[in-house]
Structure formats: structure tokens, C-alpha cells
Design an enzyme around this catalytic site. Sequence first.
Site, PDB file in Angstrom:
ATOM      1  N   SER A   1       0.861  -1.330  -0.064  1.00 33.21           N
ATOM      2  CA  SER A   1       0.289  -0.465   0.146  1.00 33.21           C
ATOM      3  C   SER A   1       1.031   1.513  -0.090  1.00 33.21           C
ATOM      4  O   SER A   1       2.214   1.018   0.525  1.00 33.21           O
ATOM      5  CB  SER A   1      -0.916  -0.086   1.273  1.00 33.21           C
ATOM      6  OG  SER A   1      -0.165   0.467   2.915  1.00 33.21           O
ATOM      7  N   LYS A   2       0.092   2.143   0.020  1.00 36.92           N
ATOM      8  CA  LYS A   2       1.061   4.232   0.132  1.00 36.92           C
ATOM      9  C   LYS A   2       2.439   3.369   0.985  1.00 36.92           C
ATOM     10  O   LYS A   2       2.596   4.846   0.925  1.00 36.92           O
ATOM     11  CB  LYS A   2      -0.087   4.422   0.281  1.00 36.92           C
ATOM     12  CG  LYS A   2      -0.755   5.405  -1.289  1.00 36.92           C
ATOM     13  CD  LYS A   2       0.163   5.912  -2.236  1.00 36.92           C
ATOM     14  CE  LYS A   2      -0.357   6.058  -3.654  1.00 36.92           C
ATOM     15  NZ  LYS A   2       0.822   6.828  -4.242  1.00 36.92           N
ATOM     16  N   ARG A   3       1.753   2.544   1.981  1.00 34.17           N
ATOM     17  CA  ARG A   3       3.136   3.249   3.287  1.00 34.17           C
ATOM     18  C   ARG A   3       4.132   2.314   2.789  1.00 34.17           C
ATOM     19  O   ARG A   3       5.106   2.881   3.495  1.00 34.17           O
ATOM     20  CB  ARG A   3       2.607   1.894   4.197  1.00 34.17           C
ATOM     21  CG  ARG A   3       1.380   2.030   5.568  1.00 34.17           C
ATOM     22  CD  ARG A   3       0.587   1.897   6.593  1.00 34.17           C
ATOM     23  NE  ARG A   3       0.648   0.659   5.992  1.00 34.17           N
ATOM     24  CZ  ARG A   3       0.829  -0.460   6.660  1.00 34.17           C
ATOM     25  NH1 ARG A   3       1.903  -0.678   6.865  1.00 34.17           N
ATOM     26  NH2 ARG A   3       0.345  -1.590   6.014  1.00 34.17           N
TER      27      ARG A   3
END
Length: 474
Positions: free
Chosen positions: A240-242
Site C-alpha cells: 500500500s501507500k505506506r
Amino acid sequence: MTEIRVRFAPSPTGALHLGGARTAIYNWLFARSTGGKFLLRIEDTDARRSRVEYVEQIYNSLKWLGLNWDEEPVFQSQRLKAYQQAVQKLLDKGSAYYCFCTPQELEERRSRSGEYKYDGKCRLLGMEQINANFDAGKPAAVRFKIESGITEWNDLVYSNIRVNHNEIDDFVIQRSNGIPTYQLAVVVDDIYMKISHVIRGEDHISNTPKQILLYQALDEKVPEFAHLPLLMGTDGKRLSKRHGATGVNEYKALGYPSFAVFNYLALLGWVPKDGNEILSPPELVRRFHLTEIARKSAIFDMKKFDWVSNEHIKRFNNDEIYTNILPILIEKNLIDNEPDPQLKAYIFTFIDLMKSRLRTFQQFADRGNYFFKDPTVYDEKAVRKNWKSTEVNERLSILLERLKTLDTFSAESTEDLIRNVAEELDVSASKLIHPLRLTVSGYGVGPGIFELLAVLGKERVIRRIERGLQILPL
Ligand code: GLU
């Protein structure tokens, strides 16, 4: 043998992300390696979240990766009639039924029974009751009837999967507003597009038994299924974006070559049998086998990605690199528009010197800026390490005077001279080389110093040392 036809079916609710791109790549590789067709379907039935800009973005990312498609893309928003006809067929056959339960009623019954699955209430409605409900203007969804039994398929990645029907409820195939659900639309479209193999993310495994039952109820041949393990970050969590940039367009903007993105994504879950990892799309096509995709989750590791990218940059010939970096050098004001032949030759030498060290086209401009502009800032850490006192200035001033006397300014002549001066001063050559590199490039690391001096040329080198001597140590 039926023709191999596969599809990539993104929902245009965002840019193409890495997971989607990998799904597209495996579909494309399978089609290209089997002489099949690779098709595109835009799943835009969710009018609220779908956007035309995203369709454009997805096209652009696919094109950038070289994932060309063979027929006009199919848009689900234009196929409502076909879905309604299929629903009608299922109603006529008794495989589906109208459901008048409102969301509130469903919620009430669910919280009372603690059972999330639909309780089948409207299955029992007779014709009269149904007509009366319609006359009263009650909205009706359509549900698909699940009979008891077991559905299984031989997944090309996950092998045999068996699902007992008591795990599936009578799911909705058409909402009360007449819009089909995902399950129905996908099946109707895959039939329409004559899809032979459905290759998609593992998150769809739970949909597959429902879809198989729909194929059977519609009297259609069930395609083969291959589900792809999801992409994970190095921490084992779903990507994910993380974990950093997840959009294909972001990697393009960062200057990664499309071959590197393609290659690395193709390796996430599959490694060619011959052990070769650095491969262009055609080389991947020659080696690809769908059934070799591994079942284990695929870890997206930025370090490995960077390695793959650097290997691709090393493999490109200088012309290809030149074409890619020219607009970046211009945009960053490192050069004026079209370079003259002399500057062009200089850029080619610059590419030779730098390409083994870089992983993106962007880095040629960022890490190689000093080939075009005198450094204005110096890497502070490197200064602290290599320029501890003004003793360095004294040594470098002596070297500067000697460099000025050099007639031929080549890698050999500068090397000889620097080694001689070091000997005369009774210091190791590195005591001269590190500060010298700082003054000519601003960096503590870079390509071989003697080649670098030769490429930069006497005039630049002298000017930069003089300036460095005035400013450093910081
Ligand atoms: N539109 C779905 C998705 O983006 C794909 C559906 C499918 O491949 O069956 O996940």
C-alpha cells in the site's frame, strides 16, 4: 483447441497500481507466449467512483509498459442491456428470483439471527405476491439461487479448490436500480469476450465459485482460472501507500525505465527456469509459463527493484539512454534545447561514465548535474570526512598549480601527476583524490576520478578547484 483469450479488467477508480500492472503483465505474457489475444475491459459500472481521466491514465500506463491490447476495449457502462438479458434468462429458468427485502429489513433480520448470509425469504414468493409487490411499486433486486452442492476448479496457480455451497448465499446479481453487480457483469462479459483464461488477483478467489455457478446456469463453458498471490511489502503486509510509490505513473515520473518496471513486476511470483532475471519483455515472453507462477505471496522489495533497474540501464545502449535523458537534462536546465554535435558527444561520454552507477533516467540529471554545471553545494558529510583542516587546502593548492601545467589532460596524465604529487607530499593519493572529487563534483562518491577529470576537461577542473579552495572546508 479453443483460442486463448485473456483480459485485464481494471476499474477506473484510480491510477494503475503495481498490483494491477502485474496482473496485466501476466495476462499479456500468457497471451503473447501462446499466440493468444490480450484484451481490455473497463469495469466502470460504479458511476460514482469511475472517472474518464483514470481510463486515460490506465491506458497511458499500459502503453508505457508496452502492454498493447488486441481489440477495442469493452466498457461495462455500455453493456447494461446484455446484463439485463442475462438476468432475464436466469429468472426465466428459475435460477434467479426477485427479492423485495429492503436494506433495513435485511439488517434487522441479520442482527436478530446473527447470520450474515441471506435467509432466502423471497425465494418462497409466489407469482401473485411478486406481481402485487410490483404493482405497489416496490423496488426489486434479483438474487441468484444457490442449491446445495460443491463447486470445485483446478486453479492454474492454486491447484484444486473446493467450495461447499453452504458457504455461499443467494447473492444479488442485479440491484433494485437495475444495475448488475460485479459478479454478473464479469461473467456476462467474459462470455461475450470469449475469455478462455481468467487471470486475476487472489482477492477474487471467493468470487470464483459464484461465477462458475453463473456460467453453468447460463449454459456456458467455464473458463480456466489462475489466481495471483497478492503483492506484499517487505514487512509482510499487503502493498500500500505506506510502502512508498504504488502507481505505475509515479515510477515513470521517477525516471525508472519501463523495461525495469515490467521486468521486476514479472519476477514477483515467477522466476524463469533458466535463472535469468534481467530480461526484456520479448525475452520474458519466450520463457513465460502460467503454471510456473508460485503460490507464495510476492514481496515487493525496493532494493531488488533498484538492482533490476540498474541492470537494465547498464544494458541499454547509449543512444537509448540519450533519447530518454535528453528531455530531462533540458527540463532541469542542465543544457539548452538541442545540443550541438560537440555537446552531444560529451553527453555520450557522460552516459558511459555514469550508467553503471544509476537506476533511473532521472538520476542522470540529479546525480550527474556537475557534468553540466559547476557545483554550488558540497556534500556536507563528505566534507566533514575528507576536508578536516586547511592542510587539505594547502595540498590541493599545490596540486592545482601542477594541474595547470599539464598540456594533455587525460585520465593517464592526471593520474600520473596526482600520484607524483602525493609521493612528493608524502601522503596517500586518496588524501588528494577525495577533496579533489568534492571540488569538481560536489559529491563524495562518483565515477573513477581520473576518467572524470579527463571528461570534465582542464578548464572546468581548474575553475572548480579554485572555487572549492575558497569555500571549503564549510
Ligand atoms: N475489476 C476487477 C478488479 O479491478 C477485476 C475483476 C476480474 O478480474 O474479474 O479487481
